[in-house]
Scaffold this motif. Structure first.
Motif, mmCIF file in Angstrom:
data_model
loop_
_atom_site.group_PDB
_atom_site.id
_atom_site.type_symbol
_atom_site.label_atom_id
_atom_site.label_comp_id
_atom_site.label_asym_id
_atom_site.label_seq_id
_atom_site.Cartn_x
_atom_site.Cartn_y
_atom_site.Cartn_z
ATOM 1 N N ILE A 295 -1.307 4.363 31.868
ATOM 2 C CA ILE A 295 -0.394 3.969 30.789
ATOM 3 C C ILE A 295 0.549 2.873 31.293
ATOM 4 C CG2 ILE A 295 1.522 4.754 29.338
ATOM 5 C CD1 ILE A 295 0.053 7.521 29.255
ATOM 6 N N ALA A 296 1.087 3.047 32.493
ATOM 7 C CA ALA A 296 1.983 2.035 33.072
ATOM 8 C C ALA A 296 1.239 0.720 33.301
ATOM 9 C CB ALA A 296 2.584 2.542 34.375
ATOM 10 N N ASP A 297 0.006 0.797 33.787
ATOM 11 C CA ASP A 297 -0.799 -0.419 33.992
ATOM 12 C C ASP A 297 -1.047 -1.145 32.672
ATOM 13 O OD1 ASP A 297 -0.920 0.101 36.711
ATOM 14 O OD2 ASP A 297 -2.981 0.876 36.659
ATOM 15 N N GLU A 298 -1.311 -0.389 31.613
ATOM 16 C CA GLU A 298 -1.531 -1.022 30.310
ATOM 17 C C GLU A 298 -0.265 -1.733 29.833
ATOM 18 O OE1 GLU A 298 -3.079 -0.161 25.760
ATOM 19 O OE2 GLU A 298 -3.297 1.422 27.266
ATOM 20 N N ALA A 299 0.880 -1.091 29.993
ATOM 21 C CA ALA A 299 2.148 -1.718 29.599
ATOM 22 C C ALA A 299 2.388 -2.994 30.400
ATOM 23 C CB ALA A 299 3.311 -0.749 29.789
ATOM 24 N N ALA A 300 2.116 -2.945 31.691
ATOM 25 C CA ALA A 300 2.308 -4.125 32.544
ATOM 26 C C ALA A 300 1.368 -5.261 32.158
ATOM 27 C CB ALA A 300 2.111 -3.744 34.012
ATOM 28 N N VAL B 240 6.620 -7.562 32.592
ATOM 29 C CA VAL B 240 7.621 -6.685 33.190
ATOM 30 C C VAL B 240 7.622 -6.841 34.706
ATOM 31 C CG1 VAL B 240 7.513 -5.043 31.276
ATOM 32 C CG2 VAL B 240 6.071 -4.692 33.282
ATOM 33 N N GLU B 241 8.753 -6.541 35.298
ATOM 34 C CA GLU B 241 8.913 -6.634 36.751
ATOM 35 C C GLU B 241 8.672 -5.286 37.432
ATOM 36 O OE1 GLU B 241 9.622 -9.631 38.259
ATOM 37 O OE2 GLU B 241 9.421 -10.478 36.245
ATOM 38 N N GLY B 242 8.883 -4.210 36.683
ATOM 39 C CA GLY B 242 8.687 -2.880 37.254
ATOM 40 C C GLY B 242 8.742 -1.810 36.183
ATOM 41 N N ILE B 243 8.067 -0.692 36.470
ATOM 42 C CA ILE B 243 8.021 0.450 35.557
ATOM 43 C C ILE B 243 8.196 1.719 36.376
ATOM 44 C CG2 ILE B 243 6.519 1.842 34.059
ATOM 45 C CD1 ILE B 243 5.163 -0.794 33.229
ATOM 46 N N ARG B 244 8.960 2.651 35.844
ATOM 47 C CA ARG B 244 9.091 3.971 36.464
ATOM 48 C C ARG B 244 8.948 5.029 35.375
ATOM 49 N NH1 ARG B 244 8.477 5.259 41.343
ATOM 50 N NH2 ARG B 244 9.912 3.639 41.940
#
Length: 120
Positions: free
Chosen positions: A34-39, A44-48
């Motif tokens: 999910i985080a990879d799809e958002a990126a 974006v610079e970062g996701i947590r």
């Protein structure tokens, strides 16, 4: 950022505690996807993403979504996408202990509708 809290009332009934179960390894892989799809969708610079498991009391923090980006629109859109996707795709099983007994919780129709708006 978004921090979600456990509900204290569901369907008009008071909740005493929420127990979350998951498959270690599988759940993390889904969150990472999910985080990879958002990126891939926003600059974006970062996701947590942090989602708690175990037994929680009403109003305990249950989920944290943080997005860093150079522009707020990308950060806010990615954050919304992440929480909408997490609520419908991540393999968590939730059981509420309520005044009327214990109940396993299914995804809400409103969560499914929110997630559909991100589909192409």
């Amino acid at each position: 950022t978004f921090t979600g809290l456990t509900r204290d009332i569901n369907e008009g009934v008071r909740i005493h505690r929420l127990t979350l179960e998951h498959y270690p390894g599988m759940t993390e892989k889904v969150l990472e996807a999910i985080a990879d799809e958002a990126a891939g969708r926003w600059p974006v610079e970062g996701i947590r993403l942090i989602h708690r498991v175990g037994t929680l009391a009403p109003q305990d923090p249950i989920v944290f979504v943080g997005v860093a980006a150079r522009h707020r629109r990308a950060a806010f859109a990615a954050c919304e996408f992440l929480i909408d996707s997490l609520k419908t795709q991540a393999p968590f099983w939730k059981k509420e202990a309520r005044d009327d007994g214990d109940h396993w919780i299914a995804a809400r129709g409103e969560d499914e509708a929110a997630a559909r708006r991100w589909q192409p």
